[in-house]
Design a protein around this motif. Structure first.
Motif, mmCIF file in Angstrom:
data_model
loop_
_atom_site.group_PDB
_atom_site.id
_atom_site.type_symbol
_atom_site.label_atom_id
_atom_site.label_comp_id
_atom_site.label_asym_id
_atom_site.label_seq_id
_atom_site.Cartn_x
_atom_site.Cartn_y
_atom_site.Cartn_z
ATOM 1 N N THR A 543 0.850 -1.187 0.000
ATOM 2 C CA THR A 543 0.000 0.000 0.000
ATOM 3 C C THR A 543 0.887 1.239 0.000
ATOM 4 O OG1 THR A 543 -1.685 -1.161 1.260
ATOM 5 C CG2 THR A 543 -1.821 1.241 1.232
ATOM 6 N N SER A 544 0.494 2.252 -0.805
ATOM 7 C CA SER A 544 1.288 3.481 -0.871
ATOM 8 C C SER A 544 0.396 4.646 -1.268
ATOM 9 C CB SER A 544 2.431 3.324 -1.887
ATOM 10 O OG SER A 544 3.200 4.504 -1.958
ATOM 11 N N HIS A 545 0.401 5.688 -0.447
ATOM 12 C CA HIS A 545 -0.316 6.933 -0.728
ATOM 13 C C HIS A 545 -1.772 6.690 -1.118
ATOM 14 C CE1 HIS A 545 3.524 8.866 -0.364
ATOM 15 N NE2 HIS A 545 4.017 8.266 -1.454
ATOM 16 N N GLY A 546 -2.443 5.795 -0.372
ATOM 17 C CA GLY A 546 -3.863 5.561 -0.598
ATOM 18 C C GLY A 546 -4.180 4.582 -1.712
ATOM 19 N N TYR A 547 -3.164 4.033 -2.339
ATOM 20 C CA TYR A 547 -3.380 3.059 -3.410
ATOM 21 C C TYR A 547 -2.945 1.668 -2.957
ATOM 22 C CZ TYR A 547 -4.386 6.592 -6.970
ATOM 23 O OH TYR A 547 -4.953 7.595 -7.711
ATOM 24 N N THR A 548 -3.723 0.684 -3.364
ATOM 25 C CA THR A 548 -3.357 -0.716 -3.126
ATOM 26 C C THR A 548 -2.710 -1.258 -4.396
ATOM 27 O OG1 THR A 548 -5.229 -1.015 -1.623
ATOM 28 C CG2 THR A 548 -4.211 -3.009 -2.549
ATOM 29 N N PHE A 549 -1.442 -1.597 -4.305
ATOM 30 C CA PHE A 549 -0.720 -2.111 -5.473
ATOM 31 C C PHE A 549 -0.732 -3.637 -5.460
ATOM 32 C CE2 PHE A 549 0.907 2.181 -5.254
ATOM 33 C CZ PHE A 549 1.087 2.525 -6.591
ATOM 34 N N ILE A 550 -1.027 -4.226 -6.626
ATOM 35 C CA ILE A 550 -1.079 -5.682 -6.789
ATOM 36 C C ILE A 550 -0.113 -6.069 -7.910
ATOM 37 C CG2 ILE A 550 -2.516 -7.688 -7.312
ATOM 38 C CD1 ILE A 550 -3.291 -6.293 -4.739
ATOM 39 N N PHE A 551 0.886 -6.926 -7.588
ATOM 40 C CA PHE A 551 1.846 -7.376 -8.613
ATOM 41 C C PHE A 551 1.895 -8.902 -8.734
ATOM 42 C CE2 PHE A 551 3.338 -3.137 -7.491
ATOM 43 C CZ PHE A 551 3.517 -2.582 -8.755
ATOM 44 N N ASP A 552 0.974 -9.584 -8.027
ATOM 45 C CA ASP A 552 0.830 -11.031 -8.183
ATOM 46 C C ASP A 552 -0.224 -11.251 -9.262
ATOM 47 O OD1 ASP A 552 0.008 -13.700 -8.010
ATOM 48 O OD2 ASP A 552 0.604 -13.818 -5.923
ATOM 49 N N TYR A 553 0.181 -11.773 -10.420
ATOM 50 C CA TYR A 553 -0.730 -11.812 -11.563
ATOM 51 C C TYR A 553 -1.894 -12.776 -11.340
ATOM 52 C CZ TYR A 553 -2.117 -11.092 -16.394
ATOM 53 O OH TYR A 553 -2.805 -10.724 -17.528
ATOM 54 N N LEU A 557 -5.721 -11.641 -11.684
ATOM 55 C CA LEU A 557 -6.794 -12.245 -12.476
ATOM 56 C C LEU A 557 -8.051 -12.457 -11.649
ATOM 57 C CD1 LEU A 557 -4.744 -14.936 -14.456
ATOM 58 C CD2 LEU A 557 -5.649 -12.792 -15.340
ATOM 59 N N GLU A 558 -7.878 -12.760 -10.370
ATOM 60 C CA GLU A 558 -9.027 -13.003 -9.497
ATOM 61 C C GLU A 558 -9.696 -11.706 -9.057
ATOM 62 O OE1 GLU A 558 -7.235 -15.097 -6.338
ATOM 63 O OE2 GLU A 558 -6.845 -16.934 -7.496
ATOM 64 N N LEU A 559 -8.930 -10.637 -8.921
ATOM 65 C CA LEU A 559 -9.419 -9.401 -8.324
ATOM 66 C C LEU A 559 -10.118 -8.484 -9.319
ATOM 67 C CD1 LEU A 559 -9.420 -7.979 -5.562
ATOM 68 C CD2 LEU A 559 -7.300 -6.844 -6.245
ATOM 69 N N TYR A 560 -9.605 -8.419 -10.533
ATOM 70 C CA TYR A 560 -10.131 -7.458 -11.502
ATOM 71 C C TYR A 560 -10.993 -8.145 -12.555
ATOM 72 C CZ TYR A 560 -6.535 -4.616 -9.317
ATOM 73 O OH TYR A 560 -5.756 -3.954 -8.395
ATOM 74 N N ASP A 561 -11.936 -7.389 -13.082
ATOM 75 C CA ASP A 561 -12.858 -7.902 -14.083
ATOM 76 C C ASP A 561 -12.099 -8.337 -15.342
ATOM 77 O OD1 ASP A 561 -15.780 -8.092 -15.067
ATOM 78 O OD2 ASP A 561 -14.761 -6.919 -16.629
ATOM 79 N N ALA A 562 -12.453 -9.513 -15.870
ATOM 80 C CA ALA A 562 -11.737 -10.076 -17.020
ATOM 81 C C ALA A 562 -11.813 -9.151 -18.237
ATOM 82 C CB ALA A 562 -12.299 -11.455 -17.363
#
Length: 965
Positions: A543-553, A557-562
């Motif tokens: 987490t940084s400056h109010g953003y959640t960063f995701i770098f596990d692909y 794939l599970e978190l964001y709409d296809a």
């Protein structure tokens, strides 16, 4: 009657008198007298001493006693000694030398041995001493030269001492000699661009001190100057007498005149053959010969250095086409037509029946056998053509093929062909090379010394492929070359950014990074921005400056709409890397320039580079660069390509957002720009262009070195000796870089590259490798789609590799113009017999014999060793289906030696394969020969069979993580 010393003095006096009329003091044949000694040093690793091809030894028949000197009297600098196995180096040296060469064990006794040639050899000391500081290269050279000179004067008390010097390819101007002081200032050193020129400058400077030398010793010292096949001898005692009558400046002028006369002599290039050829009316614009472009470069290089006239150039072009009129070794036509590959012959139809379908056969694939076709058709129709093409293929290096003959011979124990090749180098002596190859039967066997053998097929990488996220492999019968992104901490962006994130997350006073999570998950098999994969290799998110960063692909794939992922990634090299707060629809994306953007219905709004977004004090981080491994040295790709093209020409091929700023000028750099500090100027480039950044940042592999280089010198090839010295790579690498440009792409590799639409020049492959390294996407190490199967075409590979080795020796010889291309008659024969993939044919068991015909291995010449084959290298992957069977030894060779399926999906004699198609390709494309003989083999219980059954019947896997096992 004159003794040997008086005879030489009389000869030299007569020749020296010719200098008054500017005539050169020359001889082309030299036999050293009794009580002779040579003082010598080689700068071409791994040479550890003098060779028989040295101009002073080439006609010698006396014993040669070599005394390796391992200590220097230090004159300049403060070098330190480094660990070096002297005994092993000496042992290696004598092991590779003819019987004339022996070690001078008792030095005092050798001094009294009249007919023995004594060699005081300083070749080892360059491996023992390590110099530091700005003057390191100059100090190393100066110490060697001072020790050579002093050794010659010391030895002259008891022997006639010869000290040899080579005339450089480009002789420095007279005014450069005259205006360069002694000792030489560092800023002047860059104008002396090769060791041979510096050695002449050393002689020039010693003339001022010659009056201090003992006249009796001086009269026994001979300076030998060589150019091609010409030798000029100057006695030091006579030069002393000259100095008694003339000023040192006049003697230097006359000495320079001698060098000039030698420099202007023509090379030894088969004069009789050239005279027999009528001059061409004009130089052909297109030469239909293998390696014509490289051949043109070699000829043009000799023209530019004044060693080849325009008329000779035209005649050489005519000579280079001689192979077109040489009769084919078998059948009718010429050699030129003979070596052409027929596309219809090369193609393999994997569905073609090789036997008549028996009654009751359920699986029609049982009538097919591509393995038989692959071997039998190749041996009958292509093997000898490929061998001939390998011979003709060396013409790109300036070695012209003038005749080629093949004779088939046999005796009770051997069947073989004897090949005779007449070679004429454009710079060197004509030679006739003989080699022999076993005769291969259509069933893939050959007989040597009464024993029947078979050569296993070999799995090999395609000519260019990415084998790891940061490594590209170039493969040909020349050898293997790896191009990689430098893993050094100073230039590794991935290690830098992960370290920054880790330290920030652990710092209680730094709230820029929190909730950091680490991962060991594999990276996806697809093109993603380098910053995304650089972080994602170790960090799953933070987490940084109010953003959640995701770098596990996978989480990505599970978190964001296809559909959202598809829309983002269709924009180019973009990837979703996080979202604001907990709103997974308020996404942010990252591009290949490491820049974050908000993304809303296709609209991108830039935020900042990710490192500056997290902490503006971090900066943009290091710029990665690409490098090639040559002889154990990691050479930045930019040095190789700028050597080939010239820096100015290379920059014109790259991204145009490049500018030069003189020292003291306003840089006006943006966050996206990086700087390279040359001497007097800075090069500013935009790091957002990954290909350009990967190349140009290679200059900063040594910031100390690049700061001493005038960028204008990077446009001249002759300047790269000095440049490679500054980078501490060694000038000898330049010869190998030239050789790779000429010969790395052999005829078979050229054919494959052409069929695949990939670059067909070595420099083009380097540029493509650089492009492939801009991201971390690569296929599995053992991906069969990135490999091919090499059968008996490897025989032509043995020939080509031996030719390359012989040409390397020819180019590295002390005087190239006097040397010839030589290959020991049995060298290739022995290479085949020593190959690890050679096996004895088992004729008593027909099933075993059938199985051995399908053997496939990673080992053998040009392959891999057992030690490099770790567990991940021995896997059976989905892409192996249809090509590799289940059969493998239950031993240490498991996964290394496997077996092809009888109807393997091989589509050409070059071993290019196709994927297995379920429902179309039968069991003969899946199981081994023994496996097809076993009823219900796929229903058995052992774990290995169950795993294979899973592969047979499970649905295809279409994920992005590659070919799971």
């Amino acid at each position: 009657m004159l003794n040997a010393k008086q005879f030489i003095l009389k000869y030299v006096i007569r020749k020296l008198e010719q200098m008054k009329t500017k005539a050169p003091v020359l001889t082309t044949e030299l036999q050293l007298p009794i009580y002779s000694s040579i003082v010598y040093s080689s700068d071409v690793p791994p040479e550890y001493g003098i060779r028989k091809t040295h101009p002073l030894l080439i006609n010698n028949k006396y014993p040669i006693r070599v005394h390796h000197i391992t200590e220097l009297d230090i004159v300049q600098g403060k070098p330190r000694t480094v660990p070096f196995n002297i005994s092993k180096a000496v042992q290696q040296y004598f092991k590779s030398r003819p019987s004339l060469f022996t070690k001078a064990r008792n030095y005092e006794r050798v001094l009294k041995e009249a007919r023995a040639i004594l060699v005081n050899d300083y070749s080892l000391v360059q491996h023992i001493y390590r110099y530091q500081g700005r003057y390191a290269q100059w100090d190393a050279f100066a110490n060697i030269m001072h020790n050579l000179w002093q050794n010659a004067l010391n030895t002259a008390g008891s022997r006639e001492c010869f000290l040899d010097f080579r005339i450089p390819d480009v002789l420095p101007k007279y005014n450069l000699f005259r205006n360069t002081p002694d000792p030489m200032p560092l800023e002047r050193l860059k104008r002396w661009e090769d060791v041979d020129s510096l050695a002449l400058k050393f002689v020039w400077d010693r003339l001022a001190e010659l009056e201090k030398v003992d006249p009796e010793k001086a009269s026994s010292v001979y300076l030998v100057f060589t150019q091609a096949n010409h030798i000029s001898i100057v006695n030091l005692g006579l030069m002393q007498k000259w100095l008694e009558k003339k000023e040192v400046g006049l003697v230097r002028r006359e000495l320079y005149a001698l060098w000039t006369n030698l420099y202007q002599l023509k090379t030894d290039v088969d004069t009789q053959a050239l005279e027999a050829v009528e001059p061409a009316e004009k130089e052909p614009s297109v030469i239909s010969t293998i390696g014509a472009l490289s051949l043109n470069k070699n000829i043009q290089r000799m023209v530019e250095t004044g060693r080849l006239s325009a008329a000779e150039q035209k005649r050489l072009w005519r000579l280079s086409e001689k192979y077109k009129s040489i009769p084919a070794p078998e059948g009718e036509g010429t050699l030129s037509d003979y070596i052409k590959a027929d596309s219809e012959v090369m193609a393999i139809d994997h569905k073609a029946d090789v036997i008549v379908k028996p009654l009751g056969l359920v699986d029609e694939s049982m009538t097919r056998s591509t393995v038989n076709t692959f071997t039998e058709t190749y041996v009958r129709k292509q093997l000898h053509k490929d061998v001939a093409a390998a011979v003709v293929g060396i013409q790109g290096s300036g070695i012209l093929v003038q005749d080629y003959k093949v004779k088939k011979k046999s005796d009770p124990l051997n069947d073989y062909t004897e090949h005779t090749v007449k070679l004429v180098p454009i710079n060197g002596r004509e030679s006739t090379v003989h080699f022999k190859l076993p005769v291969v039967q259509p069933n893939g066997t050959f007989k040597v010394n009464g024993t029947v053998y078979r050569l296993d097929a070999q799995r090999s990488d395609l000519p260019i492929r990415k084998t790891a996220s940061d490594r590209v492999a170039l493969t040909s019968y020349y050898g293997k070359l790896f191009i990689e992104r430098s893993p050094n901490m100073a230039s590794n962006y991935g290690r830098w950014i992960v370290n920054k994130l880790t330290k920030a997350s652990m710092d209680s006073e730094d709230n820029s990074v929190s909730n950091i999570r680490y991962t060991t998950s594999a990276l996806p098999k697809k093109s993603l921005p380098r910053a995304y994969t650089a972080i994602g290799k170790n960090v799953a998110g933070f987490t940084s400056h109010g953003y959640t960063f995701i770098f596990d692909y996978k989480q990505h794939l599970e978190l964001y709409d296809a559909k959202l992922i598809e829309a983002v990634e269709s924009e180019g090299t973009l990837a979703i890397c996080g979202h604001k707060g907990k709103d997974t629809n308020a996404i942010i994306v990252i591009d290949e320039a490491d820049t974050l953007h908000t993304y809303d219905k296709g609209k991108l709004t830039p935020i900042a580079p990710i490192s500056l977004f997290i902490n503006k004090d971090w900066g943009m981080g290091p710029v990665e660069y690409t490098r090639a491994g040559i002889f154990g040295k990691k050479v930045p790709l930019i040095l190789i390509l700028s050597y080939y093209y010239g820096l100015e020409s290379l920059l014109s091929r790259l991204d145009q957002n490049i500018r030069w700023v003189p020292s003291g000028g306003q840089l006006n750099m943006t966050d996206y720009e990086d700087r390279i500090r040359f001497k007097g100027e800075s090069l500013i480039y935009d790091r957002r262009n990954r290909e350009t950044a990967l190349l140009l940042s290679g200059f900063n592999a040594s910031r100390t070195a690049v700061a001493t280089i005038d960028p204008a010198s990077l446009n001249r090839k002759e300047a790269y000796g000095y440049i490679f010295d500054q980078y501490k790579y060694g000038r000898y690498l330049i010869k190998e870089i030239d050789l790779m440009e000429d010969l790395f792409i052999d005829p078979i590799t050229l054919e494959i590259l052409t069929d695949r639409g990939e670059p067909t020049s070595f420099d083009g492959l380097l540029e493509m490798a650089n492009t492939l390294l801009k991201d971390d996407n690569y296929s599995d190490e053992m991906d069969t789609r990135q490999m091919r199967i090499r059968g008996y075409e490897r025989f032509s590979g043995f020939v080509y590799k031996a030719m390359v080795s012989a040409i390397r020796d020819h180019r590295n010889s002390e005087v190239q113009g006097r040397s010839a291309v030589q290959i020991p008659k049995t060298a290739i024969w022995q290479d085949i017999l020593k190959d690890q993939s050679k096996t004895t044919v088992e004729e008593s068991n027909p099933i075993h014999n059938l199985k051995e015909k399908t053997a496939l291995t990673f080992t053998g010449e040009g392959g891999r060793s057992n030690q490099t084959m770790v567990a991940s290298s021995r896997l059976f992957t989905r892409n192996d289906m249809g090509i590799i069977s289940e059969a493998t030894p239950d031993s240490g060779k498991v996964g290394i030696r496997t077996h092809l399926t009888p109807a393997a999906k091989i589509k050409s004699l070059r071993g290019i394969t196709e994927p297995y198609v379920k429902g179309e390709d039968g069991m003969s494309s899946l199981l081994s020969v023994p496996g097809l003989f076993i009823p219900g083999a796929t229903m058995q219980d052992p774990k290995r069979v169950n795993d294979y059954k899973y592969l047979l019947y499970s649905p295809p896997y279409t994920g992005v993580y590659g070919n799971d096992v």
